[in-house]
Enzyme design. Sequence first.
Site, PDB file in Angstrom:
ATOM      1  N   CYS A  89       0.837  -1.202   0.000  1.00 31.70           N
ATOM      2  CA  CYS A  89       0.000   0.000   0.000  1.00 31.70           C
ATOM      3  C   CYS A  89       0.877   1.259   0.000  1.00 31.70           C
ATOM      4  O   CYS A  89       1.463   1.590  -1.015  1.00 31.70           O
ATOM      5  CB  CYS A  89      -0.984  -0.027   1.167  1.00 31.70           C
ATOM      6  SG  CYS A  89      -2.332   1.171   0.988  1.00 31.70           S
ATOM      7  N   HIS A 180      -3.304  -5.314   1.159  1.00 30.59           N
ATOM      8  CA  HIS A 180      -2.759  -5.647   2.480  1.00 30.59           C
ATOM      9  C   HIS A 180      -2.825  -7.154   2.751  1.00 30.59           C
ATOM     10  O   HIS A 180      -3.744  -7.622   3.425  1.00 30.59           O
ATOM     11  CB  HIS A 180      -3.549  -4.917   3.566  1.00 30.59           C
ATOM     12  CG  HIS A 180      -3.366  -3.444   3.586  1.00 30.59           C
ATOM     13  ND1 HIS A 180      -2.480  -2.817   4.431  1.00 30.59           N
ATOM     14  CD2 HIS A 180      -3.959  -2.455   2.856  1.00 30.59           C
ATOM     15  CE1 HIS A 180      -2.533  -1.506   4.229  1.00 30.59           C
ATOM     16  NE2 HIS A 180      -3.417  -1.260   3.279  1.00 30.59           N
ATOM     17  N   GLU A 182      -1.262  -8.771   4.883  1.00 28.89           N
ATOM     18  CA  GLU A 182      -1.147  -9.011   6.327  1.00 28.89           C
ATOM     19  C   GLU A 182      -2.498  -8.975   7.038  1.00 28.89           C
ATOM     20  O   GLU A 182      -2.605  -9.389   8.204  1.00 28.89           O
ATOM     21  CB  GLU A 182      -0.189  -7.987   6.957  1.00 28.89           C
ATOM     22  CG  GLU A 182      -0.734  -6.601   7.173  1.00 28.89           C
ATOM     23  CD  GLU A 182      -0.781  -5.732   5.925  1.00 28.89           C
ATOM     24  OE1 GLU A 182      -1.157  -4.554   6.041  1.00 28.89           O
ATOM     25  OE2 GLU A 182      -0.440  -6.232   4.822  1.00 28.89           O
TER      26      GLU A 182
END
Length: 204
Positions: A89, A180, A182
């Site tokens: 990002c 993202h 994660e």
Amino acid sequence: MAGRRNGHAGRPRVGVLALQGDFREHAEILERLGAEPVEVRRPEDLRGLDGLIIPGGESTAIGNLMVHSGMLDAIRSFFYQGGAVWGTCAGMVLAASATTGPSQPLLGIMSALVERNGFGRQVHSFEADLEVKGFDRPFRGVFIRAPYFEDVGPGVEVLAEIDGRVVAARAGKVLVTAFHPELTDDTRFHEYFLREVCGSDERS
């Protein structure tokens, strides 16, 4: 792992830039995958690392923090000395060589023109199933005020697109994702970074 830049056996040591963003989530996944996560806040924290993750956040704010802390030049040096870098990002914005918007600090380690907040502001955040080069099934991408690459230079391998907009790419030892990973339970991008990027001798 082949190509380990520091030549140490065992767990790869991967830093996560801890100035802003989802650094703890990245660190938890790295730990689960058998890597040694290291929170990076100062240039000296880069010593002995195989790779570095630059997480999401606000790219202008992170860039300014990096300038004032000396991290911008330190990360460039780390990369050009063979360290692997993954920007997610805001990290994707920072990795680019140019932006369509107002001037801001950039690392310039991937030849690409980035559109900040290309998919809209936070109200336009969304999820999408992505066809990723080299993955055997779609990856669910979480997009939050996400950028995209409007154009990429020679040597940049596009890994995923949405309507012709580049949302994941790699050039040698640098990987970027507009989304993202994660924030999902799917660890394939972290595995890819550890295996293919940190473990590669290829330069961008």
